[in-house]
Design a protein around this motif. Structure first.
Motif, mmCIF file in Angstrom:
data_model
loop_
_atom_site.group_PDB
_atom_site.id
_atom_site.type_symbol
_atom_site.label_atom_id
_atom_site.label_comp_id
_atom_site.label_asym_id
_atom_site.label_seq_id
_atom_site.Cartn_x
_atom_site.Cartn_y
_atom_site.Cartn_z
ATOM 1 N N ALA A 240 0.830 -1.211 0.000
ATOM 2 C CA ALA A 240 0.000 0.000 0.000
ATOM 3 C C ALA A 240 0.860 1.255 0.000
ATOM 4 O O ALA A 240 0.544 2.239 -0.695
ATOM 5 N N ASP A 241 1.939 1.249 0.776
ATOM 6 C CA ASP A 241 2.830 2.418 0.824
ATOM 7 C C ASP A 241 3.414 2.710 -0.559
ATOM 8 O O ASP A 241 3.489 3.875 -0.986
ATOM 9 N N ALA A 242 3.850 1.653 -1.255
ATOM 10 C CA ALA A 242 4.435 1.854 -2.586
ATOM 11 C C ALA A 242 3.379 2.320 -3.581
ATOM 12 O O ALA A 242 3.615 3.245 -4.371
ATOM 13 N N LEU A 243 2.212 1.711 -3.534
ATOM 14 C CA LEU A 243 1.162 2.053 -4.501
ATOM 15 C C LEU A 243 0.559 3.427 -4.230
ATOM 16 O O LEU A 243 0.108 4.111 -5.159
ATOM 17 N N GLU A 244 0.578 3.851 -2.985
ATOM 18 C CA GLU A 244 0.070 5.179 -2.658
ATOM 19 C C GLU A 244 0.893 6.266 -3.354
ATOM 20 O O GLU A 244 0.357 7.303 -3.773
ATOM 21 N N ILE A 245 2.185 6.026 -3.494
ATOM 22 C CA ILE A 245 3.037 6.978 -4.210
ATOM 23 C C ILE A 245 2.571 7.107 -5.655
ATOM 24 O O ILE A 245 2.543 8.208 -6.221
ATOM 25 N N VAL A 246 2.172 6.001 -6.256
ATOM 26 C CA VAL A 246 1.716 6.017 -7.639
ATOM 27 C C VAL A 246 0.351 6.688 -7.754
ATOM 28 O O VAL A 246 0.134 7.552 -8.615
ATOM 29 N N VAL A 247 -0.565 6.292 -6.886
ATOM 30 C CA VAL A 247 -1.932 6.832 -6.921
ATOM 31 C C VAL A 247 -1.917 8.346 -6.715
ATOM 32 O O VAL A 247 -2.727 9.078 -7.310
ATOM 33 N N ASN A 248 -0.992 8.830 -5.900
ATOM 34 C CA ASN A 248 -0.891 10.274 -5.643
ATOM 35 C C ASN A 248 0.089 10.966 -6.590
ATOM 36 O O ASN A 248 0.425 12.136 -6.398
ATOM 37 N N GLY A 249 0.539 10.239 -7.605
ATOM 38 C CA GLY A 249 1.500 10.795 -8.546
ATOM 39 C C GLY A 249 0.846 11.657 -9.607
ATOM 40 O O GLY A 249 -0.355 11.961 -9.540
ATOM 41 N N PRO A 250 1.598 12.052 -10.622
ATOM 42 C CA PRO A 250 1.140 13.016 -11.633
ATOM 43 C C PRO A 250 0.313 12.375 -12.756
ATOM 44 O O PRO A 250 0.535 12.645 -13.931
#
Length: 527
Positions: A240-250
């Motif tokens: 979840a921590d890794a995917l949250e970076i993607v979901v909140n990305g540009p």
């Protein structure tokens, strides 16, 4: 060819990549074949060139028959009837029937193996050469290290999901590990370490078809979700921590049909996209997955949705919920993902022209087909002058935001945050109804964790049908045997699929030529 020999020979094949530079540069620098391996890996320009070649090699797995070899044999996609029943005296159908013909000598399995390891080995050389450098102080060097780690990590993860215990290719540990298969925990620790390095060192932005920290984090999240439970490495919090970076990305969701419009490439939703072109860099996928009955019309291969039925949707994947399938009224993904109408310029194809197949009631040439990869530019009436569906060349969005959101939602549910998970899924479903989700189609935040766990896997098919994720999703969720046996027509008819079929056999060619892998190392159940 032995893994060892592959890596030794790679130096020669990689040297040809150096010719990517201009003719004048080549003349100024002298013959590239004079370079030693040490010189190649001490020069970041050469490493850049090698990485470009590695991406190109990896892309081959998304072309021609190589794409469908990892798509069929699931509950989502199966082989066309002629392929399953007639081609190769039944050998072709082994990928769906999981019968006695699925052996270590099957060519489809062998080529999937042999297409991955040279790139893994070459990426390992890059990592070994620059891993001891100033990765934090030299941004360019760090980026190259990150990209090589991304390539090795992703390809090794796919190999582990397809074959289970696989070799660990770490140049610094060759004397310790050789090229033998390694325990699953060691393999997945190695994969996760590579993807953690990729997430740390890959750049935030990069050229098309090159890794970014967002692509790396997406695959790191997927690795934490996919590591076999017995390894103790599966971790939905870290995923979840890794995917949250993607979901909140540009990134942002675009209209679903824009994803498959050849005029729109590398959209705002794209995280990592394979680059193709019908003129110079085709993928030939339509030839493989179009309809043979359409190809029998007078225009034949000049029809953009013609082809040869190598991979077709299962009845479950193309049917409405009322008919035992997956599709809900109003979901735009259905018509964008599947072709239901085969009328062409007023002509309605029929099965008489292919009666030679003698398939009886098993004909599926005019049942729904995969639509996403149709490239209208190849049609003789398109005006583009290509005139043959063999040259299909639409980009393929390998990683995109909607997939990351659904994976993130899955993680949230597993760590007890189901209401939040539902909200994430509804973001994707809102797009599926043209950004106007009807109230009765929104998932309820009161959904139980177990119900969500079941529903999310079907939602992933609706969203990602034909994008080559289903086999890996079934394996990581331990649903492969149950659902393939139930929904794949050929596996159900054969009745021979077993638990051990979750992985493929190690190819006989590898056993014969790799002195570190013997017949005793073969996956259980195979010969």
């Amino acid at each position: 060819m032995k893994l060892k020999n592959k890596f030794m020979a790679l130096g020669l094949s990689v040297l040809s990549v150096m010719a990517v530079s201009s003719c004048s540069d080549f003349l100024d620098e002298g013959p590239k074949t004079a370079l030693t391996e040490e010189e190649i890996y001490s020069d970041t320009t050469n490493i850049e060139s090698n990485l470009t070649k590695l991406y190109t090699n990896w892309k081959q797995l998304f072309k021609d028959r190589y794409l469908w070899e990892c798509m069929v044999g699931t509950d989502e996609i199966q082989s066309g009837a002629y392929q399953a029943l007639k081609e190769g005296n039944g050998l072709r159908g082994a990928l769906d029937m999981y019968n006695a013909l699925l052996t270590s000598e099957l060519s489809y399995v062998e080529e999937q193996w042999t297409m991955r390891w040279p790139s893994i080995g070459e990426a390992a050389k890059v990592i070994n050469a620059i891993g001891g450098g100033d990765l934090d102080g030299d941004t360019h060097l760090g980026n190259l290290f990150g990209e090589a780690s991304f390539i090795r990590g992703c390809l090794t993860m796919e190999a582990a999901m397809l074959w289970g215990e696989v070799p660990i290719i770490d140049i610094a540990r060759t004397s310790e590990l050789g090229y033998a298969r390694q325990p699953l925990k060691d393999v997945w620790t190695f994969i996760i370490n590579d993807l953690e390095n990729a997430a740390k060192y890959c750049p935030a932005t990069n050229a098309y078809q090159r890794a970014t920290l967002y692509a790396a984090n997406m695959m790191l999240g997927y690795a934490y979700m996919s590591a076999p439970e017995e390894t103790g490495l599966r971790d939905f919090n870290k995923a979840a921590d890794a995917l949250e970076i993607v979901v909140n990305g540009p990134f942002e969701l675009v209209p679903y049909y824009d994803l498959w419009d050849f005029n729109i490439t590398n959209s705002a939703e794209s995280i990592f996209e394979w680059q193709f072109n019908p003129y110079t860099d085709q993928n030939q996928v339509q030839f493989q997955i179009g309809s043979r009955a359409v190809a029998a019309l007078p225009e034949a291969d000049h029809i953009y949705f013609a082809g040869y039925d190598h991979a077709v949707p299962s009845a479950w994947a193309y049917s409405d919920i009322a008919d035992g399938g997956i599709w809900e009224d109003g979901d735009v993904r259905k018509e964008e993902s599947m072709r239901y109408d085969f009328t062409y310029n007023g002509q309605v194809p029929n099965l008489e022209s292919i009666s030679w197949e003698q398939l009886g009631d098993d004909h599926d040439e005019l049942l729904p087909h995969i639509k996403k990869y149709e490239d209208y530019r190849t049609d003789e009436y398109s005006g583009y002058g290509i005139n043959n569906m063999w040259y299909s060349g639409k980009n393929m969005p390998y990683m995109r935001l909607a997939n990351a959101i659904l994976l993130y939602a899955e993680c949230l549910n597993e760590i007890g945050r189901t209401a939040e998970a539902v909200r994430q899924v509804n973001i994707v479903r809102n797009r599926a109804w043209d950004f106007s989700l009807p109230a009765d189609k929104a998932w309820s935040e009161g959904m139980s964790q177990s119900q969500f766990r079941e529903e999310i896997m079907t939602e992933r098919v609706r969203e990602l049908f034909g994008e080559r994720w289903r086999k890996f999703d079934l394996i990581r969720t331990n649903k492969f045997l149950e659902l393939v046996k139930e929904r794949n027509k050929w596996a159900k008819r054969s009745g021979t699929i077993q638990q051990y079929n979750i992985v493929w056999p190690i190819p006989l060619t590898e056993i014969n030529q790799n002195e570190d892998i013997s017949e005793e190392d073969q996956n259980e159940g195979y010969r």
